[in-house]
Structures are given as C-alpha cells and as structure tokens.
Design an enzyme around this catalytic site. Structure first.
Site, short mmCIF file in Angstrom:
data_model
loop_
_atom_site.label_atom_id
_atom_site.label_comp_id
_atom_site.label_asym_id
_atom_site.label_seq_id
_atom_site.Cartn_x
_atom_site.Cartn_y
_atom_site.Cartn_z
N ASP A 194 -55.07 -22.62 -28.69
CA ASP A 194 -56.13 -23.57 -28.34
C ASP A 194 -56.14 -23.90 -26.86
O ASP A 194 -57.16 -24.33 -26.32
CB ASP A 194 -55.96 -24.84 -29.18
CG ASP A 194 -57.10 -25.83 -28.96
OD1 ASP A 194 -58.26 -25.44 -29.14
OD2 ASP A 194 -56.82 -26.98 -28.58
N MET A 275 -61.64 -31.61 -29.76
CA MET A 275 -62.82 -31.57 -28.90
C MET A 275 -62.69 -30.57 -27.76
O MET A 275 -63.63 -30.41 -26.98
CB MET A 275 -63.07 -32.97 -28.32
CG MET A 275 -63.44 -34.02 -29.34
SD MET A 275 -64.99 -33.64 -30.20
CE MET A 275 -66.15 -33.65 -28.83
N ARG A 276 -61.54 -29.89 -27.64
CA ARG A 276 -61.37 -28.97 -26.53
C ARG A 276 -62.38 -27.83 -26.61
O ARG A 276 -62.89 -27.35 -25.58
CB ARG A 276 -59.94 -28.42 -26.50
CG ARG A 276 -59.68 -27.53 -25.30
CD ARG A 276 -58.24 -27.08 -25.21
NE ARG A 276 -57.38 -28.14 -24.67
CZ ARG A 276 -56.39 -28.69 -25.32
NH1 ARG A 276 -56.12 -28.30 -26.55
NH2 ARG A 276 -55.65 -29.63 -24.77
N ALA A 277 -62.71 -27.38 -27.81
CA ALA A 277 -63.66 -26.28 -27.96
C ALA A 277 -65.03 -26.67 -27.42
O ALA A 277 -65.70 -25.85 -26.77
CB ALA A 277 -63.76 -25.88 -29.43
N VAL A 280 -64.83 -26.59 -23.58
CA VAL A 280 -64.74 -25.22 -23.06
C VAL A 280 -66.07 -24.51 -23.23
O VAL A 280 -66.52 -23.79 -22.31
CB VAL A 280 -63.61 -24.45 -23.79
CG1 VAL A 280 -63.66 -22.98 -23.43
CG2 VAL A 280 -62.25 -25.03 -23.42
#
Length: 716
Positions: A194, A275-277, A280
């Site tokens: 991730d 929420m990183r996706a 990104v």
C-alpha cells in the site's frame, strides 16, 4: 564496461511500465512505482534509463545531503549553509543492495566519538545520496522487513532519522522510490504494498516481431553503447522536454468535483482499505493530465490512474490474484460522466465539439506518447460466451461438462487418479515453531539472535559497533577510571570498553510440507479439508516470512511439487491442482523430504527447517526407496522417520484420519519423527485441543528409548 545506460525511449513495449515511471518523474508526490514481473522483462533497464530524463538539480556546493541553495534544509548535518550560488549536477540514481545493512541505508553515527568526544560524527547513507533523485531497490521483496519499513517511512515523511543512545541526526530524504520484484520469489506484505503509489505488472511479449526487435536493439547496444545512445539522443531529448513541460504545467491542472467523485466512487466500489488510494489516484490523474498537456482531469485519466494505483491495494492475502475488473471500473465511471468535456489537448477550454472525450480514449491521439495509455483488450466483452462456443462444435459431444465429471471415488486404494478438489476455507492456525535459538533470516516464527528485538545481554563487538549496550559499556569502563587518570565528571572510555547489545527476536524458517495424495485421502470432503488446512498453514508461513516447499506422494513415488521458495502463492497454486489416487508410499515421501532438506542445508545453512507431514499415517506401498524389499511399507516409513529425527529436523504430523474407528498410525509416525501429532480440528487457533508451540516438545512420555536418546543428544 560502459557506463552509458540503455536509452529509455529505446525500450520496446512495456507501455504501462514506462508510463508509470514518467508519471512519477512529472509528479514525485505520486509515491513511487512497484514493478512486478518475471525475470528478463527490462524492469531494471527501464528504471536505470529513467535517471537520464530527470532535470538537473541545483545543490549547495560541498553539501553531502544535496540541499537546494534557494531553500536549504535547516536541520542539515552539514549546515547551516550560507547563501550563494549553487552547482548543477545530474539527478542521481542510487541502488539499494538486497544485503545492505541499516547503517548503510540510513547512515552511521560514530558511537565511539560521540561517547568519548561528545561530537556528532555522522556518515551519510544511501537515503542521503538519493535525496532529490531516484532510489532503486531491485528485488524489494527479498529485502529485510525492517529495512523496508525504514525505507518507506523515509519516503512518506521526506526525511531520515538516525538515533543511537540519545544522539539523533535528521536530514531531508525526498526521492522517487522504485522497487522491482519477481512474484515467484515471494510477495510483499499488504501493508508495504500500500505504501507504493503505483504498481505495474510486466511480462515478456509473445509477439515474435516484438521479440525480434528487443533482441536487435539489445545486441546493437552491447556492440556500441555510445553509438546506440547517440542514435536515440533525439528521442531522449523529446521525452526529457516533455517531462519538463509537464512539471511546469502540473500546478495549473484543475481536479474538478466530477473527477473527485469518480475517484471516490472507484475506491469505494473496489472496497479499497484506507484513504491512501484516493489520494494517490488524484495525484496520478493530475499527472496524467499534465503529461497529456491539459489543465483538466478527464474520465480517461481517472480510469488509467485506477489501473495503476488500485490492483496491488485489493490483495487481501497472498492467494488473491492481482488485477482489476475493468468492466466493473467502466460501470462505476459511467455513473459520473464528464460535465465539461475538453476535446482539445490544449490548456484553452474552447474547442470543436464534434467528438466526445472518449473518442480519443486510452492509447489514442496525443495522449499516448512515450509510455502512453495501454490499449484496451478487444476480447473483454462477454468473456464466458466465446470460451464455451468453440468447444461445443469441435467436440460434438452432448453435455459440455461430461469431460470434466469427477471419476468414481470408490477405487480409493489403488484406483486411477481422482480429479482435484478445491480447498476448504482457510482458518487461523496455531503457532508452530522450531525449538532452540537460531540465527536465520529475520522473520516471525522461531526464536533467534537478531539485530532487532529485545535486549538479552551484552558482548564484545565483532567488527563495527551497531547496537551499543550503554550500561555494560559503563560497567566495563568504571573500574579503570583511576588508572586512566580521570580528573573530571566525564568517563574515560576506550574502545575495549564498548559492548554490543545481544538481541533476541524471531526468524523465518523453511516450512516443508509433505502431503499424502494417495487413494486413502481421495474422499472429496476429506481432501478439501486437508487442502484447506495446508492453505491455512501456507498463509501462516506467508505472514511469518518463511520459505516453503511442497512434496506430494502417491502411487509408487514422491514428487517435489515446489522447490523451497518464498512464494507461498506458488505453493497454493500447486496445491489446488493436486490430484489424488493410488497407493501410499509414505517412506518415499519422507526420504524425499530428507534429500530436499539436505540440499537446502548446504544452500542456506542458517535457515532452520520445520517439517509438516499431512497424512493419515497409512503406508501401503514401499515405493522407490533404493530397492529395499526386506521390510514392510510401514517398517520402511518408520525407518525413514527416525532418519529425519536423527538429523535434528523439527517435525509435526497433521493427522487426517477421520471416522469413528481410528488406527492411530499418524501418532506412531509422529513418535518416530520425534514431534507431536495434531488433528485437523486441533490445528485451529480457536480450538480447545492443546498444541504445544515447540514442535519437538517432549514426547518423552510416549517416545521410545531410542528417540528419547536422540532428543537428549540433540539437546546437549
């Protein structure tokens, strides 16, 4: 050997790989690239070639940490810096070797000078060298976990921290992180996956014409690297100029509400954790628009960003196949059509309206470029129908399922091969570990002496001091203070006083599975449960960073279905395809395990093995055991088991016997191996049956005098 890199624009194919690298060159905030693929697919070649496309960096002259003259790092160990002109140099491409130490990565603090002289003598590491450049980690999946953690923390924070016994150093570390890996050699943990912004799957082309071009260009480069680079200099200049233009345009790109809704709906629809996706994807879509020369983010940008940013974030365990359902992706995006389509690739919003935004979709028009959007698959619609229609007219047989119908299960002991069955749902297993204290690769299974873990004592350093044991150092120096003429408050410490901290942590082991695939295991429900148990143990091995191997035995032979590897998903795939049938050559399976472990001990002597035998304990065939015919199959199996026990192999037997009448043969086998026996139900972590963690725990109450003496001899 020439230092001239293979030109980036000369790489044949690999559009996804080139695009992902270029997007990170345009916007380093995307978060780096993880390149997954088989060997020989130009992964390293493309990464090394990227550094030549990056703009030069302006640095403070003499600064070892590449500070920018306009905004030097206030905490730079070489600072403070005076204002003045900078010096231009090419962006660096720094490689991190798999066997690198933590000190080599983050830098080393001279503990001796810090204690004796009170000065911060700091030697920069690879993170400092890579600042404002590229940090390339080949075979990142083979890197020690703690190094990967340090690396990704520095990439996320943009800084590196080095602390040794209360003395700390901080410096900036902002770089483009690129990792490459071969999935056959093991997977990264989902938490680490991730942390990479984008991921790309690469494979060698199956088109003969493209393969010919790859060979032609490679041979031309090896014959004359400088001349080959000169021929591609024009293309390289164009790509470099486009990167610079896209960087300048990036702050002007507008990420509208429609694009944000598309991004949020896509991440929610694919059930991506955290929420990183979303972040990104937003950065990637913005970089795609800038790369295409636009100031607005369109649906095709969001779609391409999803294909690069989401596949590796959807893996829940190592048995999940990476990838994204593109039909589902299109359905989600179609719910949020672009409100203000911009047909022209120019920054101006006005333009002709004769074509919609999807007419020049992925891979078409000026948006493609070097490493452009990959073409869509032509056969993506109705995947089930084409698969069935060609078979029916060719075979001419009535029902399509007739060839796949399972064979009768009545011929259990010596009948023909039975069709493979699916594994039952995996479950959380109890902890199995190897006894004693090892010194193998870092992992999470058995106790071992490691560089990280709890401190258990102190010792004189062997080589460079890395982990100081402060109390032991002071204790060693204290008796000599008067003789050394101490006249102040500080201690007089010499090199001989320094003590290294001895630490204990966990190691990864070689877990070798020996699975009974004979006719006695062929009942479908029974074999499904057995495969489910082995799958559960494989998942446990993945989480504990073990190597795994798989041996199966049936009929008259034993087969090494999977040589020892770090890729547990490869073991899972072999297990799913495992057929059953025939007699039970138990001795052959155990002797095959003995041979595999003997070879692995030569290859990796520090990695201790754990043998897991999955069987009901029956032995109905002598198999191929060197031509011995003077003993029964059961006697041969007992002799083979005692041979493994005499070699000090830690073992556990998973008893697959079921039904009201039990022969207890698996328990006898466990006694011969010198380890415990556990039923399929007892293997579950939440079961009431007790399973001792140490797999060679005293079988003293049940072991024979022979096996007890062997155990005592090994303990001694």
């Amino acid at each position: 050997m020439s230092s001239t890199h293979f030109p980036f624009s000369a790489v044949v194919g690999q559009d996804d790989l080139r695009l992902a690298l270029l997007l990170n060159a345009v916007s380093p905030a995307v978060g780096g690239v993880l390149v997954r693929g088989e060997k020989g697919t130009a992964k390293s070649t493309a990464v090394r070639a990227l550094s030549a496309l990056l703009p030069q960096v302006d640095v403070v002259p003499g600064c070892r940490f590449s500070c920018a003259p306009a905004a030097p790092d206030p905490s730079c160990p070489d600072g403070p810096h005076e204002s003045g002109p900078g010096a231009l140099r090419p962006a660096r491409m720094v490689e991190l070797p798999v066997g690198a130490s933590e000190d080599r990565l983050v830098g080393a603090l001279d503990i001796e000078r810090a204690l004796a002289e009170g000065v911060k003598a700091f030697e920069p590491g690879l993170l400092a060298d890579a600042h404002r450049g590229i940090l390339y980690v080949d075979e990142v999946n083979l890197l020690h976990d703690h190094l990967v953690d340090v690396l990704l923390d520095a990439a996320a924070m943009g800084a590196s921290y080095v602390e040794r016994e209360g003395v700390s150093v901080r410096h900036a570390a902002r770089f483009l992180l690129v990792g490459t890996m071969n999935p056959e050699e093991g997977e990264l943990r989902p938490q680490l996956l991730d942390r990479f912004g984008l991921t790309v799957e690469v494979a060698a082309s199956r088109e003969p014409a493209q393969r010919v071009e790859v060979v032609r260009r490679r041979l031309a480069y090896e014959d004359d690297p400088a001349g080959f680079a000169t021929r591609w200099a024009g293309d390289e200049h164009e790509v470099r100029a486009r990167v610079v233009a896209a960087r300048a345009l990036l702050p002007k790109v507008s990420l509208g509400d429609t694009a944000l809704l598309q991004i949020a709906a896509t991440c929610a629809g694919f059930e991506v954790d955290g929420m990183r996706a979303d972040i990104v994807m937003a950065r990637t879509a913005t970089a795609l628009a800038a790369w295409a020369g636009r100031t607005d983010v369109r649906k095709e940008d969001v779609r391409q960003a999803a294909l690069l940013a989401l596949p590796h974030r959807r893996r829940r365990n190592p048995f999940d196949a990476p990838g994204l359902d593109e039909d589902m992706l299109d359905r989600i995006l179609d719910e949020f059509p672009d409100e203000d389509p911009e047909p022209e690739p120019e920054p101006e919003p006005e333009g002709p309206d004769d074509s919609g935004p999807e007419d020049d979709g992925p891979g078409g028009g000026p948006d493609g470029g070097p490493g452009g959007t990959p073409p869509q698959g032509d056969g993506s619609q109705d995947p089930d129908t084409p698969a069935e229609s060609p078979e029916t007219p060719e075979t001419g047989e009535a029902p399509a399922e007739a060839p796949e119908a399972p064979q009768p299960a009545a011929q259990e002991a010596a009948g023909p091969e039975q069709a493979a069955v699916r594994a039952a749902e995996p479950f959380r297993t109890k902890m199995l570990s190897v006894p004693g204290l090892g010194e193998g690769a870092s992992g999470r299974r058995s106790r071992a002496r490691t560089a990280h873990g709890r401190t258990t004592g102190a010792q004189r350093p062997r080589g460079h001091l890395t982990k100081l044991h402060l109390a032991a150092t002071i204790q060693a120096a204290a008796p000599h203070q008067k003789a050394r003429g101490r006249d102040g408050r500080g201690l007089v410490i010499r090199k001989d006083d320094l003590r290294q901290a001895a630490r204990e942590g966990r190691e990864g082991n070689l877990v070798l599975f020996v699975v009974d695939a004979s006719g006695s295991m062929a009942a479908r429900q029974r074999m499904s449960a057995v495969k489910g148990a082995v799958m559960s143990l494989l998942l446990d091995a993945y989480q504990r960073r073990d190597k795994v191997g798989l041996i199966t035995f049936r009929g008259a032979t034993a087969e090494l279905a999977l040589p020892p590897t770090s890729s547990v998903d490869a073991a899972a795939a072999r297990l799913e395809q495992l057929p059953t049938g025939g007699r039970t050559p138990l001795a052959a399976g155990l002797l095959k395990a003995h041979e595999v472990l003997r070879i692995e001990r030569l290859r990796d002597p520090s990695r201790r093995p754990l043998l897991v035998v999955v069987t009901d304990g029956r032995a109905t065939s002598a198999g191929n055991v060197g031509g011995r015919t003077d003993s029964s199959p059961r006697e041969l199996a007992g002799h083979s088991a005692r041979l493994l026990q005499a070699g000090g192999v830690a073992s556990v037997v998973v008893d697959c016997e079921s039904g009201p009448v039990r022969l207890g043969l698996a328990g006898v086998l466990a006694q011969d191996l010198g380890g415990p026996s556990v039923t399929l139900d007892g293997l579950r972590a939440d079961s009431l049956a007790g399973l001792v963690k140490n797999v060679r725990t005293a079988v003293a109450s049940t072991a024979s005098p022979h096996s007890s003496s062997n155990s005592n001899r090994r303990a001694a």
